[in-house]
Motif scaffolding. Structure first.
Motif, short mmCIF file in Angstrom:
data_model
loop_
_atom_site.label_atom_id
_atom_site.label_comp_id
_atom_site.label_asym_id
_atom_site.label_seq_id
_atom_site.Cartn_x
_atom_site.Cartn_y
_atom_site.Cartn_z
N GLY A 220 5.76 5.60 -5.32
CA GLY A 220 4.52 4.06 -5.83
C GLY A 220 4.14 3.08 -5.35
N GLU A 221 5.63 2.81 -4.26
CA GLU A 221 6.03 1.32 -4.26
C GLU A 221 6.23 0.59 -4.44
OE1 GLU A 221 6.59 2.15 -1.05
OE2 GLU A 221 5.89 3.88 -0.23
N GLY A 222 6.45 0.65 -6.18
CA GLY A 222 6.74 -0.39 -7.10
C GLY A 222 5.17 -0.32 -8.22
N LEU A 223 4.60 0.41 -7.35
CA LEU A 223 2.74 -0.20 -8.61
C LEU A 223 3.42 0.40 -10.20
CD1 LEU A 223 -0.10 1.13 -5.90
CD2 LEU A 223 0.54 -1.28 -6.77
N PRO A 224 3.58 1.31 -9.91
CA PRO A 224 3.68 1.83 -11.53
C PRO A 224 4.48 0.58 -12.28
CG PRO A 224 4.29 3.66 -10.28
CD PRO A 224 4.09 2.59 -8.88
N TYR A 225 5.67 -0.29 -12.17
CA TYR A 225 5.94 -0.69 -12.99
C TYR A 225 5.33 -2.02 -12.84
CZ TYR A 225 10.29 -3.45 -14.78
OH TYR A 225 11.68 -4.27 -15.64
#
Ligand code: ZN
Ligand code: ZN
Ligand code: ZN
Ligand code: ZN
Lengths: 329, 329, 329, 329
Positions: A220-225
């Motif tokens: 998710g290319e960092g998005l979920p965090y």
């Protein structure tokens, strides 16, 4: 587990091979270029050895997206797609195709997509981030109005769209100056792709085409965090957001996005992704040949999730999303 | 819980107040500007009402970092620090200070730091990302060689350094063009600050000054989720990384960084952070006045972690890191 | 969320009401007994107020299972089932029924089950642990051979079977002597029910009847936390287990069991359950009237899982498992 | 990681060896009995090969606790302790001792404890669950009033007390009848030990002796998963609990208990434990020779937690708790 399916699995044709040079030190080029050109030999052996039944193949990056001339981009895309279709035809039980598209021209892109679906039997699309359009120094993102008819076609054809990373143009991201090691998978890929995805969410695209399925790699290319923070910021100020989209961005993320494990073989990260988007929207992938099949598979086969989720992420989610002609068990 | 301590808690002086305009719709300016100027009234009431014993106060953003003239930057920093020291003196049991520094000139910055420590009794530093130096269109990051003597001083004085976000200059991040809503806390803050931190890690700074303590807000500006990938990329290629630093970047992250919860009140994200960096390196913060104390506190007081970790994150980690004169219980 | 469905939701008839006395101090009996007898008043109001669309109702505990005389047990079961069917008929949109069964006599139990399915339209079974059979001091578990024809019938009728807790007979669990507070939901319920479930797994029952669906409350009565250890013990000794079942116990747990959240409103525990058995096998429940609807609902509506899993656990898993005549959205 | 310390690591003397027969099929007895008797050969080689610097050694189970005659129990305990002291003296850098105690007589137990601390230099105690006292059919738990003077001595001497499992007497747990495979590590160990621990919490023991440190193996014998439910049950009824202790049971669990990983090498379970009790109260252990050092170590060295927590759980928590004469790094 056996029967895994991967969907960020790259190949190159002669015309695009050099696009992958430079990501790794020179000494690895022989191996990397072999891996990219090979379809039925090393690749299949790796798949056999590590329980991958199928790869959905896609062209390497940035390739078509980095060819400013739309006609030339179209030509390379068609050549790659034709070649891919031939390879798939040899082993349709082990390979299926994702279309490369000349996004420089939304109309050409839509036509090539139609051709890939109708004539070549492809299962979806993989595009390498923004396109340089007509000029070397240009970066055109697909939330822009000129792309909406293209998205209408994607939705109509019901084709999952993999938004794959590419690097920013150096002049457009001076923050990396003097730190070239932050480009590529280390960091810049994620920033490029996450912002591209956020632009699409904020633009209202998914209000207009609610059935679009966008796939992001690397969990998710960092998005979920940060997805909660993206919507929350300054929570006490109750003003509606100023972007055109009608809902909170996380609602599009949860309704229109899928994530793959490509190149991010980290259990903690996978658990966080499950707790943000749910195991039904996460799919196994390796990012071959930039990552190893065994690294991906050995991790995934033992990562600390339920066996039920392992089967979904490893296999059945892909069968459902791409309507693959494979048994669910 | 009672006795919480926050360390990303902002105030403004008259000269810097306008820097915070524009982050929120006009209608909220009256409230926001009041919150920024106020120290002993609304702020203390909010703290009392939600179990915050202490705020480590810092100047708003970008302020000093956005003043290209080093002398002027120094002047504003000194004025803000003097004012802060006065406020702290009124309630040292409830407030302590973090220094603003004119990073435009590393030497001036080091001298102001010395003054803040020796004369004003400040407990650390908070700097708002890169500095514009001499020209409006410039962005100077602190991994650069000219800053290493400054870092030597920070290490010698044993002062924790909070690397706070700011927005990129528009011309340096055209990816946000047409999408201003992606600036600020929504996304751009995290990208700016994460890359700044990665530059510092990769530069070898922490090999030279291994006792530096850098603090990142917002649960790490996205870094924990991708920290494994940052080091792993192309795992099969065994070539050493090309950056000057001697170790994997995650080793510096684990040894030299602390994270706060400011503006990221998300349990899933906090759990991921705990599983990446451990609860000893995570600290409660609110990001007042941009976020509400009650939003931060109500979430933190009930978030799904152990009570032991709640006490550490909420209080004792801050006492240890900043050597605060407070009881640990 | 709206539209939640609960499946451990109890009522009493006059003949069984006293079975629930003693679980709580005398002062709460008026309230508890009212809650147990009530169907359409307080209960529905609570459901309306907290987003529960439907309760699958079941008789209180231990009731039928604690009547040693099989005929009498059958009589009470029939009376309770008839009464339940009447209540469901008044509001089939809000209530459905789970059958009470006289397990003292497997043949009678099978017949009453048939009647409940065919004549009363019940959706499943809820049984309160072991049965006392013919003698007060007896505890008969359902893994025993005499029950296998009954299980054949359950499988044939495709009825989910809720294995609900009861306390051990005091003479059979002297470990609690002098510590009555460890009985009931505090601890003894979990031990009783977990061991009962393990007996069923180890007996080979699910090899014979692989389509059985067994439901455990309270997030699995402790099993998920130790499920790995249950199979692993003394991992270096490669001897096959000595029990009749053909597989590892966790395989039956993953294939034949569902868990509900009844009475265990703990996010950490839910996350662990998701990581062990997957969100497709977890279902919301409250354990009304022993637990409050608002306690269950307020927790569940905000617990730190993905929205996709919230919908599954809160609603759609129940629709699928019990083939409820409700919209999935 | 290197430098791991284990604290549930057993040996046998000739008189106690047979107590460990029967846990495994006959074919493994030769290997198991060798492992139990050996101290300096296989054991040390396993430790060297898998990064264990030290084992805190303890006698096998149930041994002393299963000798109804107090004098005889004392005699065996003394013999085992003397033997252990001799072994430790040969390699104090690799082994330290935990005392076996004749709990059949609290006074004898206290005296043997004093001897072990003062004369033998032992670091703590390990006791195998309840004691049979004077009669074969008896099970005496240590929450009972006759043990409180003993606990006063344990607290005074500041000795951590490992409450190790044993099986229930068959007549006291008929629930396992016909299912012997549920005894031992599969399930019965956890039930015995968890209830014993709960009895101690509920009895008020920790109100009287608040500095007692009790250690539970196997990641807490199931307690963390249900600890919330243990205190919550029937949350709407606000009556105080009826047990003598003054606080909620989870408060004692969080303040007086430590957990080890012995025999429970499951990442999901470890994460849940961290989120319930915090990494400061979890310690690495293997349960040698019933479990393998490599199984424990290979799992622990790669389990998905932060490196900071790995060091604490693997090493420094043990140094702090037992005041071991080892470097913290
Ligand atoms: Zn890729
Ligand atoms: Zn801030
Ligand atoms: Zn119930
Ligand atoms: Zn043991």
């Amino acid at each position: 587990m056996k029967g895994k399916i991967g969907l960020e699995e790259h190949f190159a044709i002669e015309e695009t091979l050099q696009d992958s040079a430079g990501f790794l030190p020179e000494v690895y080029w022989k191996e990397l270029s072999h891996r990219l050109i090979d379809i039925h030999d090393t690749r299949l052996r790796e798949m056999d050895a590590h329980g991958m039944e199928m790869m959905l193949l896609s062209l390497n990056a940035p390739t078509v997206q980095a060819i400013p001339d739309p006609k030339k981009a179209d030509e390379i895309a068609r050549r790659a797609n034709d070649y891919l279709a031939e390879q798939v035809a040899k082993r349709p039980d082990r390979f299926q195709g994702l279309a490369a598209l000349p996004m420089q021209d939304p109309d050409l892109a839509a036509r090539e997509l139609q051709r890939c679906v109708r004539d070549l039997g492809f299962k979806g699309v993989l595009v390498n981030g923004f396109s340089q359009v007509r000029e070397e120094i240009s970066a055109v993102y697909y939330d822009l109005p000129q792309y909406w008819p293209f998205w209408a076609e994607v939705e109509k054809l019901d084709m999952p769209f993999y938004l794959h990373p590419r690097n920013p143009l150096p002049s457009m991201a001076p923050i990396y100056d003097g730190h070239p090691w932050l480009l590529g998978p280390t960091w810049a890929f994620a920033q490029e792709t996450a912002v591209h995805a956020l632009r699409m969410m904020a633009s209202g695209l998914f209000d207009q085409y609610p059935k679009l399925d966008i796939i992001l790699g690397h969990l998710g290319e960092g998005l979920p965090y940060n997805m909660w923070r993206i919507d929350n910021r300054n929570g006490w100020a109750k003003a509606p957001p100023r972007y055109p989209a009608k809902k909170k961005l996380c609602e599009y993320f949860q309704a229109n996005f899928y994530l793959t494990t490509s190149g991010n073989f980290r259990t903690q990260t996978l658990i966080d992704a499950i707790l943000e988007i749910g195991a039904d929207r996460i799919l196994f992938s390796t990012d071959w040949p930039f990552e190893n099949v065994d690294h991906a598979a050995d991790w995934f086969d033992t990562t600390s999730i339920s066996e039920a989720d392992r089967v979904k992420i490893g296999r059945t989610n892909a069968i459902d999303l791409f309507k693959l002609n494979l048994d669910r068990t």
